[in-house]
Design an enzyme around this catalytic site. Structure first.
Site, PDB file in Angstrom:
ATOM      1  N   ASP A  27      57.750  45.799  42.059  1.00  0.00           N
ATOM      2  CA  ASP A  27      56.520  46.427  42.545  1.00  0.00           C
ATOM      3  C   ASP A  27      55.804  45.455  43.486  1.00  0.00           C
ATOM      4  O   ASP A  27      54.590  45.252  43.381  1.00  0.00           O
ATOM      5  CB  ASP A  27      55.625  46.826  41.357  1.00  0.00           C
TER       6      ASP A  27
ATOM      7  N   VAL B  63      37.769  42.349  38.009  1.00  0.00           N
ATOM      8  CA  VAL B  63      38.196  41.979  39.375  1.00  0.00           C
ATOM      9  C   VAL B  63      39.396  42.795  39.840  1.00  0.00           C
ATOM     10  O   VAL B  63      39.815  42.681  40.980  1.00  0.00           O
ATOM     11  CB  VAL B  63      38.518  40.466  39.489  1.00  0.00           C
ATOM     12  N   GLY B  64      39.952  43.593  38.976  1.00  0.00           N
ATOM     13  CA  GLY B  64      41.100  44.392  39.405  1.00  0.00           C
ATOM     14  C   GLY B  64      41.427  45.458  38.389  1.00  0.00           C
ATOM     15  O   GLY B  64      41.137  45.316  37.199  1.00  0.00           O
ATOM     16  N   LYS B  65      41.997  46.530  38.895  1.00  0.00           N
ATOM     17  CA  LYS B  65      42.362  47.646  38.007  1.00  0.00           C
ATOM     18  C   LYS B  65      43.783  48.038  38.356  1.00  0.00           C
ATOM     19  O   LYS B  65      44.086  48.302  39.524  1.00  0.00           O
ATOM     20  CB  LYS B  65      41.422  48.820  38.303  1.00  0.00           C
ATOM     21  N   GLY B  66      44.656  48.027  37.379  1.00  0.00           N
ATOM     22  CA  GLY B  66      46.044  48.390  37.651  1.00  0.00           C
ATOM     23  C   GLY B  66      46.398  49.684  36.967  1.00  0.00           C
ATOM     24  O   GLY B  66      45.532  50.381  36.425  1.00  0.00           O
ATOM     25  N   ARG B  67      47.694  49.984  37.022  1.00  0.00           N
ATOM     26  CA  ARG B  67      48.208  51.208  36.411  1.00  0.00           C
ATOM     27  C   ARG B  67      47.930  51.242  34.902  1.00  0.00           C
ATOM     28  O   ARG B  67      47.548  52.235  34.346  1.00  0.00           O
ATOM     29  CB  ARG B  67      49.722  51.203  36.615  1.00  0.00           C
ATOM     30  N   PHE B  68      48.149  50.089  34.262  1.00  0.00           N
ATOM     31  CA  PHE B  68      48.095  50.070  32.801  1.00  0.00           C
ATOM     32  C   PHE B  68      46.955  49.221  32.243  1.00  0.00           C
ATOM     33  O   PHE B  68      46.703  49.248  31.047  1.00  0.00           O
ATOM     34  CB  PHE B  68      49.393  49.471  32.228  1.00  0.00           C
ATOM     35  N   ALA B  69      46.321  48.437  33.092  1.00  0.00           N
ATOM     36  CA  ALA B  69      45.382  47.457  32.550  1.00  0.00           C
ATOM     37  C   ALA B  69      44.296  47.121  33.564  1.00  0.00           C
ATOM     38  O   ALA B  69      44.406  47.451  34.742  1.00  0.00           O
ATOM     39  CB  ALA B  69      46.160  46.186  32.194  1.00  0.00           C
ATOM     40  N   GLU B  70      43.266  46.452  33.049  1.00  0.00           N
ATOM     41  CA  GLU B  70      42.191  45.975  33.924  1.00  0.00           C
ATOM     42  C   GLU B  70      42.179  44.452  33.890  1.00  0.00           C
ATOM     43  O   GLU B  70      42.482  43.853  32.856  1.00  0.00           O
ATOM     44  CB  GLU B  70      40.847  46.484  33.419  1.00  0.00           C
TER      45      GLU B  70
HETATM   46  N1  ADE Z   1      43.357  40.045  40.212  1.00  0.00           N
HETATM   47  C1  ADE Z   1      44.387  40.242  39.401  1.00  0.00           C
HETATM   48  N2  ADE Z   1      44.743  39.095  38.822  1.00  0.00           N
HETATM   49  C2  ADE Z   1      43.894  38.156  39.279  1.00  0.00           C
HETATM   50  C3  ADE Z   1      43.767  36.770  39.062  1.00  0.00           C
HETATM   51  N3  ADE Z   1      44.576  36.144  38.242  1.00  0.00           N
HETATM   52  N4  ADE Z   1      42.826  36.090  39.709  1.00  0.00           N
HETATM   53  C4  ADE Z   1      42.027  36.760  40.537  1.00  0.00           C
HETATM   54  N5  ADE Z   1      42.080  38.046  40.793  1.00  0.00           N
HETATM   55  C5  ADE Z   1      43.021  38.756  40.163  1.00  0.00           C
END
Ligand code: ADE
Length: 672
Positions: free
Chosen positions: A488, A360-367
């Site tokens: 950030d 559900v998300g992709k960051g600098r260091f982690a997914e």
């Molecule tokens: N994206 C990053 N963290 C999340 C979370 N805890 N719940 C839903 N989407 C996210």
């Protein structure tokens, strides 16, 4: 057995309160019960079976508390009885249960009344704290604790609240936040803004509030207090009132006190004496019918407005009934996911039964993955959680974020709820497990939704509350806390909860500004964050790194950009443009150098269109946003000030009942 105990302690630490854990613990406990039964089978004196849990919140209703402890233990010694220790810390009723040898003191107190099958709590002062302890004899008799000894002729049965009134004096339920700052200026009617309801310790206590102004700052104190004793040097005379009528303390201009004896009555504070005093009695009588009609109308209007506002903006603990108030938490959110020990690291041997679903998300260091935390043997019973997965090389980022989350004082309804951390050695991955929020991040949400004025206030105020809590050096309950700066802040690092309030996430670049930071460490913590959201002094690397306030000021600048993004999608101002992040299109990669040109050389800020002055609230909010992105960091408002501004602005603007929430998709109901 030792290993088993460790396993149990670990599991307890991981997801206290989760059904899954309870079931695991029950099984482990059942095993241990069997084992001890076998070992002690030959003993003549049967061993007691008692509830045995570390301190945990309990359910208290009227005169009794039921522990949430799911671990039953066969006591090691045949002499052991069951015991419980009850205390209240900043409004949270906590109970520890155990087997206990009555010859030995418990918390320094020797309990001589242990033959009863009821665990009747008696109050003891231990090391300056007010503890209640009880001991009893009988199978798991410490599962239920009685707050007061029943009258001799009162039969002990489980009663509903109303039925208990004759038999016992019930401790009152009062707002209990100790001291909080307030925007109330001691006129009209003020709300305490305390969101903790507490069972008073003693049935003699009533609800008390005080309003005081000190060097320009107003505070409200909400507590339980026994009127037999002076409160701030004053004897309370109005404690039988059902409402809290503020009275000025003699010879003290900026100090008011009220007391009352009705559930949560110290939440709403009436500063209305002056106008009553000034009305001549004859005039009062002749005006009475008219006045009553006006009051009824105004109250109806006020109640309608207050209820509506509350459902949109207020924390959920207000108005909680006596059943649910039992587990009194400063953070409502604790219930929306299983409550975990924020310090815990789940070691490899005890990995949680989690099944990853989708990224559900992709960051600098982690997914980040949406995942199912299994609650039982079957696949049907699970709780949705979010799992942030770091590759082994990103150990430092995982550790930073874990350390930030480990501060239990960080817990707040506007900060992402942390469950636990795991070192998944076999997969060479590090995990952080948190609550999952289906609506995703604020940037995605604003891209897909147009919002109304009420939603703007809810999103904006909760964002500011989250940042204010992070920056604060005290919790809302008055405990000390290390200020934390996010560093950030951006709409992609804010999550939207189901009730359309926000919570902050991604603490990978955050700093705890506690005394342990050396000047060198501070000096080395220079330019970090996302260029688009960087304050001018961060872009320029000209921050005063020795002053912790300057870190907060940089956060406030970034927060202002997020507030602007939220406002830009509000239909209260007329036609709404497509979502755009601050300083241009999302796909454009903005580097530090180009941001410097815009933000420092040209002093550019996101546009505030003329249409934003079409709506009083949006206009007031825009001015506050501009104050927050001031070029001069010192001139910026604090996050707490923005929280207060929201309260002032939203009470100054009453929007139409059905909010102007014409949306590309209705913001309130639609899921993505
Ligand atoms: N994206 C990053 N963290 C999340 C979370 N805890 N719940 C839903 N989407 C996210």
């Amino acid at each position: 057995m030792r290993e088993e105990n460790e396993t149990r302690a670990d599991i307890r630490a991981l997801i206290r309160g989760s059904d899954a854990t309870e079931r695991v613990m029950e099984r482990v406990a059942f095993g241990s019960v069997l084992l001890v039964c076998l070992v002690s089978g030959a003993s003549a004196n049967p061993h007691s079976v008692c509830k045995s849990c570390d301190p945990q919140p309990a359910n208290c209703k009227s005169y009794q508390c039921i522990t949430n402890c799911s671990v039953s233990k066969v006591c090691p010694s045949p002499d052991d009885v069951c015991a419980a220790v009850w205390w209240r810390e900043n409004g949270v009723v906590t109970v520890e249960t155990m087997c206990h040898d009555p010859i030995q003191p418990l918390y320094g107190v020797t309990l001589d009344d242990f033959s009863s099958s009821d665990c009747v709590l008696t109050v003891r002062y231990v090391n300056g704290s007010n503890l209640r302890l009880c001991a009893c004899t009988g199978h798991e008799c410490n599962e239920r604790m009685l707050l007061n000894k029943p009258d001799n002729d009162t039969k002990l049965v489980i009663l509903h609240t109303s039925e208990t009134k004759g038999g016992f004096r019930l401790p009152q339920l009062c707002m209990f936040c100790d001291i909080e700052s307030t925007a109330c200026n001691a006129t009209g009617v003020c709300e305490s803004s305390c969101n903790i309801t507490s069972i008073c310790e003693n049935p003699d206590e009533v609800c008390v509030s005080a309003w005081k102004r000190n060097e320009g700052n107003a505070i409200i104190e909400t507590v339980c207090h026994n009127p037999a004793f002076p409160f701030h040097g004053q004897y309370l005379t109005d404690y039988n009132n059902t409402v809290c009528l503020m009275k000025q303390v003699k010879d003290m201009e900026d100090f008011y006190i009220c007391s009352c004896n009705q559930e949560e009555c110290n939440d709403r504070l009436f500063f209305t004496d002056d106008y009553k005093k000034n009305l001549p009695p004859v005039l009062l009588v002749s005006l009475l019918p008219g006045l009553i009609a006006v009051v009824v109308l105004l109250s109806a209007f006020y109640c309608f407005y207050a209820v509506r506002q509350q459902s949109l903006t207020a924390p959920k603990t207000k108005g909680i009934d006596s059943e649910t108030c039992a587990i009194i938490m400063s953070d409502d959110d604790r219930s929306d996911s299983s409550s975990a020990n924020a310090n815990s690291l789940n070691h490899n041997t005890e990995l949680l039964p989690i099944q990853l679903d989708a990224i559900v998300g992709k960051g600098r260091f982690a997914e980040v993955y949406r995942a199912k935390l299994k609650q039982g043997a079957t696949d049907e019973s699970f709780q949705m959680v979010a799992v942030k997965i770091f590759p082994y090389e990103e150990y430092a980022s995982w550790k930073t974020e874990w350390e930030i989350f480990s501060d239990t004082e960080l817990r707040h309804e506007n900060v992402l709820q942390f469950l636990t951390a795991e070192d998944r050695k076999a997969e060479r991955r590090y995990w952080l497990i948190t609550a999952y929020h289906e609506r995703g991040n604020l940037q995605e949400f604003l891209t897909q939704h147009v919002i109304g004025w009420d939603e703007l206030c809810r999103l904006g105020r909760s964002l500011a509350r989250g940042v204010a809590h992070l920056h604060a050096d005290r919790t809302p309950c008055g405990r000390t806390k290390a200020p934390i700066v996010h560093r950030d802040l951006k709409s992609a690092n804010v999550l939207v909860k189901a009730d359309l309030s926000c919570c902050l996430c991604d603490f990978g670049l955050s700093l705890r500004l506690d005394n342990s930071m050396t000047p060198e460490e501070l000096a080395n913590s220079g330019q970090v964050g996302t260029a688009r959201y960087m304050a001018p002094e961060v872009l320029e690397s000209r921050m005063d790194l020795e002053n912790i306030e300057s870190f907060k000021q940089a956060d406030v600048y970034s927060m202002a950009l997020v507030l602007w993004e939220i406002t830009s999608r509000c239909s209260a101002i007329g036609d709404v443009r497509e979502y755009e992040p601050p300083f241009g299109k999302l796909k454009d990669h903005l580097c530090v150098e180009s941001m410097k040109d815009d933000v420092i050389r040209d002093r550019l800020r996101p546009e505030i269109p003329a249409s934003w002055s079409n709506h009083t609230g949006v206009q007031l909010l825009s001015s506050s946003i501009e104050e927050c992105w001031d070029h001069d960091p010192e001139a910026r408002l604090t996050a707490q000030c923005i929280v207060e501004r929201f309260s002032e602005i939203s009470s100054a603007v009453i929007s139409p009942v059905s909010s102007d929430n014409k949306s590309t998709q209705d913001s309130g109901n639609d899921e993505k």
